[in-house]
Design a protein around this motif. Structure first.
Motif, PDB file in Angstrom:
ATOM      1  N   UNK A  37       0.830  -1.431   0.025  1.00  0.00           N
ATOM      2  CA  UNK A  37       0.115   0.020  -0.079  1.00  0.00           C
ATOM      3  C   UNK A  37       0.857   1.329  -0.096  1.00  0.00           C
ATOM      4  N   UNK A  38       1.898   1.249   0.867  1.00  0.00           N
ATOM      5  CA  UNK A  38       2.950   2.562   0.798  1.00  0.00           C
ATOM      6  C   UNK A  38       3.563   2.731  -0.128  1.00  0.00           C
ATOM      7  N   UNK A  39       4.176   1.578  -0.785  1.00  0.00           N
ATOM      8  CA  UNK A  39       4.746   1.982  -2.139  1.00  0.00           C
ATOM      9  C   UNK A  39       4.222   2.581  -3.020  1.00  0.00           C
ATOM     10  N   UNK A  40       2.759   2.453  -3.260  1.00  0.00           N
ATOM     11  CA  UNK A  40       2.092   3.140  -4.344  1.00  0.00           C
ATOM     12  C   UNK A  40       2.104   4.931  -4.140  1.00  0.00           C
ATOM     13  N   UNK A  41       2.387   5.124  -2.543  1.00  0.00           N
ATOM     14  CA  UNK A  41       2.553   6.476  -2.063  1.00  0.00           C
ATOM     15  C   UNK A  41       3.900   6.846  -1.739  1.00  0.00           C
ATOM     16  N   UNK A  42       4.856   6.101  -2.457  1.00  0.00           N
ATOM     17  CA  UNK A  42       6.426   6.373  -1.687  1.00  0.00           C
ATOM     18  C   UNK A  42       6.881   7.759  -1.895  1.00  0.00           C
ATOM     19  N   UNK A  43       6.604   8.295  -3.252  1.00  0.00           N
ATOM     20  CA  UNK A  43       7.256   9.468  -3.309  1.00  0.00           C
ATOM     21  C   UNK A  43       6.485  10.664  -2.307  1.00  0.00           C
ATOM     22  N   UNK A  44       5.045  10.705  -2.142  1.00  0.00           N
ATOM     23  CA  UNK A  44       4.496  11.343  -1.338  1.00  0.00           C
ATOM     24  C   UNK A  44       5.101  11.023   0.348  1.00  0.00           C
ATOM     25  N   UNK A  45       5.230   9.953   0.650  1.00  0.00           N
ATOM     26  CA  UNK A  45       6.011   9.686   1.743  1.00  0.00           C
ATOM     27  C   UNK A  45       7.217  10.572   2.030  1.00  0.00           C
ATOM     28  N   UNK A  46       8.190  10.219   1.172  1.00  0.00           N
ATOM     29  CA  UNK A  46       9.550  10.930   0.958  1.00  0.00           C
ATOM     30  C   UNK A  46       9.139  12.550   1.152  1.00  0.00           C
ATOM     31  N   UNK A  47       8.413  13.207   0.246  1.00  0.00           N
ATOM     32  CA  UNK A  47       8.084  14.523   0.330  1.00  0.00           C
ATOM     33  C   UNK A  47       7.639  14.954   1.862  1.00  0.00           C
ATOM     34  N   UNK A  48       6.828  14.153   2.532  1.00  0.00           N
ATOM     35  CA  UNK A  48       6.754  14.407   3.806  1.00  0.00           C
ATOM     36  C   UNK A  48       7.852  14.295   4.699  1.00  0.00           C
ATOM     37  N   UNK A  49       8.775  13.180   4.696  1.00  0.00           N
ATOM     38  CA  UNK A  49       9.690  13.148   5.287  1.00  0.00           C
ATOM     39  C   UNK A  49      10.747  14.150   5.238  1.00  0.00           C
ATOM     40  N   UNK A  50      10.700  14.787   3.924  1.00  0.00           N
ATOM     41  CA  UNK A  50      11.834  15.865   3.885  1.00  0.00           C
ATOM     42  C   UNK A  50      11.496  17.288   4.170  1.00  0.00           C
ATOM     43  N   UNK A  51      10.022  17.307   4.709  1.00  0.00           N
ATOM     44  CA  UNK A  51       9.691  19.038   5.207  1.00  0.00           C
ATOM     45  C   UNK A  51      10.803  19.518   6.079  1.00  0.00           C
ATOM     46  N   UNK A  52      11.179  18.719   6.936  1.00  0.00           N
ATOM     47  CA  UNK A  52      11.949  19.369   7.998  1.00  0.00           C
ATOM     48  C   UNK A  52      13.640  19.775   7.360  1.00  0.00           C
ATOM     49  N   UNK A  53      13.655  19.171   6.356  1.00  0.00           N
ATOM     50  CA  UNK A  53      15.049  19.629   5.243  1.00  0.00           C
ATOM     51  C   UNK A  53      14.586  20.698   4.599  1.00  0.00           C
ATOM     52  N   UNK A  54      13.846  20.643   3.883  1.00  0.00           N
ATOM     53  CA  UNK A  54      13.332  21.294   2.669  1.00  0.00           C
ATOM     54  C   UNK A  54      12.874  22.651   2.967  1.00  0.00           C
ATOM     55  N   UNK A  55      12.328  22.854   4.280  1.00  0.00           N
ATOM     56  CA  UNK A  55      12.043  23.868   4.766  1.00  0.00           C
ATOM     57  C   UNK A  55      13.090  24.696   5.516  1.00  0.00           C
ATOM     58  N   UNK A  56      14.254  24.018   5.573  1.00  0.00           N
ATOM     59  CA  UNK A  56      15.367  24.944   6.372  1.00  0.00           C
ATOM     60  C   UNK A  56      16.671  24.985   5.310  1.00  0.00           C
TER      61      UNK A  56
END
Length: 258
Positions: A37-56
């Motif tokens: 299930x999560x593999x379908x949304x893998x790119x979205x998951x990474x976008x969520x994970x990268x928020x602390x990095x991308x916002x800084x």
């Protein structure tokens, strides 16, 4: 009288091994289904994970992918790790089902709340790492880059650091559970652990050094919560008598009834 373990403890070794195999298979199936299930949304998951990095990140910086297949593998790796984290309640439930027949009734009364608390604290540690540690860490790291160096983190490196921090803080938040188990089992006491506080604080910083990126900030941000959680474990440890005390009280009551 002491409670007796369940008759299931008399099962032959082969039966135990077959039960262990079945329970491990259930865990693998659950992790696999969640991963699909999560593999379908893998790119979205990474976008969520990268928020602390991308916002800084600085204005002239962005994430990059050094590996040829990193844009494909990094999100899938995140989806798999997230699947294991999500399936932890099922994994622990299967572990509980395997070991509970060999426990006394009074041990089960303590073990199940501790199991539930352990799952909750593990997720709390992950949330603390994501919402507190990662933003602080990636606000600090770009600011110390040498002049002329553009800070452009690789997505695989960021993923590895994040997973390492999630795992480290998930384990660190188990400190109250470990403290309670040491006290309840009679291995140690509140007074003994209080006397060893300086060694435990040093051990927390060593643990932080081994499980976090090589910077003082993340090490300190892991060690301090561990110390606080240790103190919380001592507070709760004073509320629960040790198992030896419970058995002593029960034996004393049996003698009085006799």
């Amino acid at each position: 009288m002491k409670d007796k373990p369940s008759p299931d403890t008399d099962m032959p070794l082969v039966s135990h091994l077959m039960e262990l195999r079945d329970r491990l298979l259930r865990c693998v199936i659950v992790v696999g289904l969640v991963f699909l299930v999560l593999a379908i949304f893998a790119n979205k998951l990474y976008e969520l994970l990268s928020i602390p990095l991308s916002s800084n990140l600085p204005a002239d910086s962005q994430q990059i992918a050094i590996g040829v297949i990193s844009p494909f593998l990094a999100p899938l790796k995140l989806a798999f790790v997230a699947s294991v984290f999500i399936a932890i309640p099922v994994i622990l439930h299967q572990a509980w089902g395997f070991v509970s027949p060999g426990l006394y009734a009074k041990e089960k009364r303590f073990a199940f709340p501790l199991l539930f608390s352990s799952v909750f604290l593990f997720y709390a540690g992950i949330a603390f790492a994501y919402f507190v540690i990662l933003p602080i860490l990636f606000k600090f790291l770009p600011s110390i880059a040498p002049a002329g160096v553009t800070y452009m983190p690789d997505i695989s490196s960021y993923l590895d650091v994040s997973i390492k921090l999630f795992f480290a803080f998930g384990l660190a938040f188990q400190v109250p559970i470990v403290t309670l188990l040491l006290i309840w089992s009679g291995i140690s006491s509140v007074e003994s652990l209080s006397q060893k506080r300086p060694y435990i604080v040093v051990g927390a910083f060593v643990f932080g050094m081994l499980l976090t990126p090589p910077d003082v900030i993340s090490q300190t941000l892991l060690a301090l919560p561990m110390w606080i959680l240790f103190e919380i474990g001592l507070i709760f440890g004073k509320m629960f008598p040790a198992q030896k005390e419970l058995e002593s009280n029960e034996d004393h009551q049996d003698e009085n009834h006799a």
